[in-house]
Design a protein around this motif. Structure first.
Motif, PDB file in Angstrom:
ATOM      1  N   ARG A 114     107.358  12.248 -26.983  1.00 26.45           N
ATOM      2  CA  ARG A 114     107.148  12.675 -28.363  1.00 26.45           C
ATOM      3  C   ARG A 114     107.261  11.480 -29.310  1.00 26.45           C
ATOM      4  NH1 ARG A 114     111.741  16.779 -29.354  1.00 26.45           N
ATOM      5  NH2 ARG A 114     112.816  15.262 -28.031  1.00 26.45           N
ATOM      6  N   LYS A 133     102.282  18.800 -37.962  1.00 29.28           N
ATOM      7  CA  LYS A 133     101.533  18.301 -36.808  1.00 29.28           C
ATOM      8  C   LYS A 133     101.566  16.779 -36.773  1.00 29.28           C
ATOM      9  CE  LYS A 133     100.281  22.519 -35.892  1.00 29.28           C
ATOM     10  NZ  LYS A 133     100.880  23.256 -34.761  1.00 29.28           N
ATOM     11  N   LEU A 134     101.901  16.233 -35.601  1.00 26.60           N
ATOM     12  CA  LEU A 134     101.867  14.789 -35.406  1.00 26.60           C
ATOM     13  C   LEU A 134     100.684  14.427 -34.519  1.00 26.60           C
ATOM     14  CD1 LEU A 134     104.952  15.167 -36.230  1.00 26.60           C
ATOM     15  CD2 LEU A 134     105.303  13.052 -34.965  1.00 26.60           C
ATOM     16  N   SER A 135     100.039  13.326 -34.840  1.00 29.73           N
ATOM     17  CA  SER A 135      98.915  12.872 -34.011  1.00 29.73           C
ATOM     18  C   SER A 135      98.969  11.366 -33.855  1.00 29.73           C
ATOM     19  CB  SER A 135      97.581  13.283 -34.652  1.00 29.73           C
ATOM     20  OG  SER A 135      97.445  12.719 -35.946  1.00 29.73           O
ATOM     21  N   ASP A 136      98.758  10.908 -32.630  1.00 37.32           N
ATOM     22  CA  ASP A 136      98.677   9.474 -32.349  1.00 37.32           C
ATOM     23  C   ASP A 136      97.233   9.016 -32.498  1.00 37.32           C
ATOM     24  OD1 ASP A 136     101.368   9.115 -31.817  1.00 37.32           O
ATOM     25  OD2 ASP A 136     101.148   9.629 -29.695  1.00 37.32           O
ATOM     26  N   ILE A 137      97.054   7.900 -33.173  1.00 39.78           N
ATOM     27  CA  ILE A 137      95.722   7.333 -33.384  1.00 39.78           C
ATOM     28  C   ILE A 137      95.678   5.975 -32.675  1.00 39.78           C
ATOM     29  CG2 ILE A 137      94.048   6.577 -35.106  1.00 39.78           C
ATOM     30  CD1 ILE A 137      95.517   8.411 -37.097  1.00 39.78           C
ATOM     31  N   ASN A 186      89.744   7.656 -39.837  1.00 39.94           N
ATOM     32  CA  ASN A 186      90.637   8.109 -38.767  1.00 39.94           C
ATOM     33  C   ASN A 186      91.892   8.781 -39.314  1.00 39.94           C
ATOM     34  OD1 ASN A 186      89.420   5.217 -37.696  1.00 39.94           O
ATOM     35  ND2 ASN A 186      89.362   6.827 -36.152  1.00 39.94           N
ATOM     36  N   LYS A 227      98.277   1.227 -31.936  1.00 39.28           N
ATOM     37  CA  LYS A 227      98.527   2.666 -32.116  1.00 39.28           C
ATOM     38  C   LYS A 227      99.285   2.891 -33.422  1.00 39.28           C
ATOM     39  CE  LYS A 227     101.958   5.073 -30.329  1.00 39.28           C
ATOM     40  NZ  LYS A 227     102.896   5.828 -29.458  1.00 39.28           N
ATOM     41  N   THR A 254     100.915   6.541 -35.796  1.00 41.77           N
ATOM     42  CA  THR A 254     101.185   7.985 -35.741  1.00 41.77           C
ATOM     43  C   THR A 254     101.163   8.561 -37.141  1.00 41.77           C
ATOM     44  OG1 THR A 254     102.583   7.684 -33.799  1.00 41.77           O
ATOM     45  CG2 THR A 254     102.796   9.764 -34.971  1.00 41.77           C
ATOM     46  N   ASN A 255     100.464   9.657 -37.300  1.00 42.23           N
ATOM     47  CA  ASN A 255     100.409  10.352 -38.573  1.00 42.23           C
ATOM     48  C   ASN A 255     101.050  11.724 -38.464  1.00 42.23           C
ATOM     49  OD1 ASN A 255      99.147   8.312 -39.859  1.00 42.23           O
ATOM     50  ND2 ASN A 255      97.190   9.345 -40.155  1.00 42.23           N
ATOM     51  N   ARG A 284     100.970  15.370 -40.581  1.00 45.09           N
ATOM     52  CA  ARG A 284     100.343  16.137 -41.646  1.00 45.09           C
ATOM     53  C   ARG A 284     100.697  17.604 -41.489  1.00 45.09           C
ATOM     54  NH1 ARG A 284     100.186  11.917 -43.321  1.00 45.09           N
ATOM     55  NH2 ARG A 284      98.444  10.642 -44.033  1.00 45.09           N
ATOM     56  N   SER A 341      99.832  21.491 -41.112  1.00 46.32           N
ATOM     57  CA  SER A 341      98.753  22.112 -40.362  1.00 46.32           C
ATOM     58  C   SER A 341      97.724  22.755 -41.275  1.00 46.32           C
ATOM     59  CB  SER A 341      99.331  23.182 -39.414  1.00 46.32           C
ATOM     60  OG  SER A 341     100.050  24.152 -40.159  1.00 46.32           O
TER      61      SER A 341
END
Length: 436
Positions: A29, A195-199, A219, A266, A268-269, A271, A273
């Motif tokens: 995580r 919500k977390l997202s890896d870019i 992105n 990399k 991480t953002n 935001r 949902s």
């Protein structure tokens, strides 16, 4: 006799944790720094919160225990890091995101009344919390803290005692336990909306002191965001975006580090949902009778926090911290507020403007004796409140009523207490039934 502490909407003092990390070696995580508890306002605000002031250490420790417990279960969408030096953490974690708790209400009301030789003591404890997930970035040499997700929580309880009044020690214990149990019961449900997202990307070009990476605004990344440089799956350095383009970004590198073309990167953002964000921006008291019992500057922050809590819980909405009360910057857009840390130093926090500003209006209260005997009066209490959301073209008035058996001689203080509780229930009804 009813006595209610005078209160202003505020946030708790920032408290830093001192326990070791609880991350598991195989935990994939994203990491988020837990920075404790803040107080919104200025250095004088804390004096208006005597219950919090004498319990801040116990409260800080109790909430931290809850966070360590739920983090250890691995059910959060991120892994929390606990440490005394948050600035050091931010150099080592995968992103610049932090989680903090906010105490926004510290209300204790108490009254005593007697009948037929019996004394009844009643205490209402109204604890308001707000959790904020915020992003700290270096912009023009200064830290900028931006709230990217938040959710309100309310612990509202009543206690009845006999001849012995609820002592200060009892109130302190109830205050801390109410806050802790509220977090325990609602934290995971509320965080489901974050919500977390890896870019991922790579280094497209590199010069002395900077590197151009292959991800940009399209992105979902922003100016000032941290970028991690990775070799063989491990972080080797982090830099800050200093110039953002649509499909690329220029990153300032740490001293002594040279990024190689093709190196993996990399970020991480986090935001919400949904972009359907709500915020209570005003609470009116247009009823003259209600204004006599409940001055707008006192009941406004209370009603705003109640409604925000219920709208989040029962309506599943993303609700930003209320703009009613607190230390808001009214010179610009009203979307920035001040927080003070444990050392009394002020920090500015920014909020994105809500998509749906909400106005509440207490339009009426009433009470009427419907039956009476030698001992009791049977009274009906009723309250009205209107909710307005102009950007949704929504406006509707709601009402609620209840009947109570009141002991003769209690006078207006009991009436006020019953109406106060009815307003609390009405905010829940509105959040549940409003078609928004």
């Amino acid at each position: 006799m009813l006595s209610r502490l005078a209160v202003i909407l505020t946030f708790l003092t920032l408290s830093w944790s001192s326990f070791p990390f609880s991350a598991h070696a195989d935990d994939e995580r994203p990491n988020v720094a837990y920075t404790g508890v803040y107080l919104m306002g200025n250095a004088q605000t804390k004096d208006k919160f005597p219950v919090y002031t004498r319990n801040q250490t116990k409260l800080r420790d109790a909430l931290k225990i809850e966070m360590e417990r739920v983090n250890g279960q691995g059910k959060l969408p991120f892994n929390l890091l606990f440490n005394t030096d948050m600035e050091e953490i931010k150099q080592r974690i995968d992103n610049t995101l932090s989680l903090a708790f906010v105490m926004v209400r510290d209300d204790i009301s108490a009254e005593s009344f007697s009948a037929v030789g019996t004394t009844i003591n009643k205490t209402i404890i109204n604890v308001g919390l707000t959790a904020i997930l915020y992003d700290t970035r270096k912009i023009d040499g200064k830290d900028r803290n931006t709230v990217v997700f938040s959710f309100p929580l309310v612990g509202y309880s009543q206690r009845l005692d006999g001849d012995k009044k609820c002592s200060a020690a009892d109130i302190d214990a109830l205050f801390v336990e109410s806050a802790a149990s509220t977090v325990r019961e609602h934290l995971l449900k509320r965080l489901a909306g974050a919500k977390l997202s890896d870019i991922f990307g790579e280094v497209a070009d590199s010069t002395s002191g900077t590197a151009t990476v292959s991800i940009g605004s399209t992105n979902g990344i922003e100016d000032g965001q941290n970028i991690l440089f990775i070799i063989d799956g491990k972080k080797v350095a982090s830099g800050t975006i200093i110039k953002l383009e649509k499909n690329s970004a220029l990153v300032e590198l740490p001293k002594g580090f040279k990024a190689q073309t093709g190196m993996k990167i990399k970020t991480t953002n986090m935001r919400a949902s949904s972009d359907e964000t709500f915020q209570v921006v005003e609470v009116k008291v247009s009823s003259k009778k209600a204004a006599k019992y409940f001055p707008p500057e006192v009941v406004g922050p209370q009603a705003a926090q109640w409604f925000s809590n219920f709208l989040t819980d029962r309506g599943g909405k993303v609700v930003l911290p209320s703009r009613v009360g607190g230390e808001w910057d009214q010179r610009a857009t009203g979307t920035a507020f001040s927080l003070i840390d444990r050392a009394g130093i002020e920090h500015q926090f920014e909020l994105p403007p809500p998509k749906y500003p909400v106005t509440l209006d207490i339009t009426g209260i009433a009470s009427k004796v419907t039956d009476s005997n030698d001992v009791n009066d049977i009274c009906m209490f009723k309250a009205w409140m209107k909710v307005s959301i102009p950007s949704k073209k929504y406006e509707k008035e709601f009402d609620i009523f209840t009947s109570k058996s009141l002991i003769k001689g209690v006078q207006s203080f009991e009436e006020k207490n019953e109406l106060f509780d009815l307003l609390y229930q009405l905010t829940a009804k509105i959040a549940r039934e409003a078609e928004i």
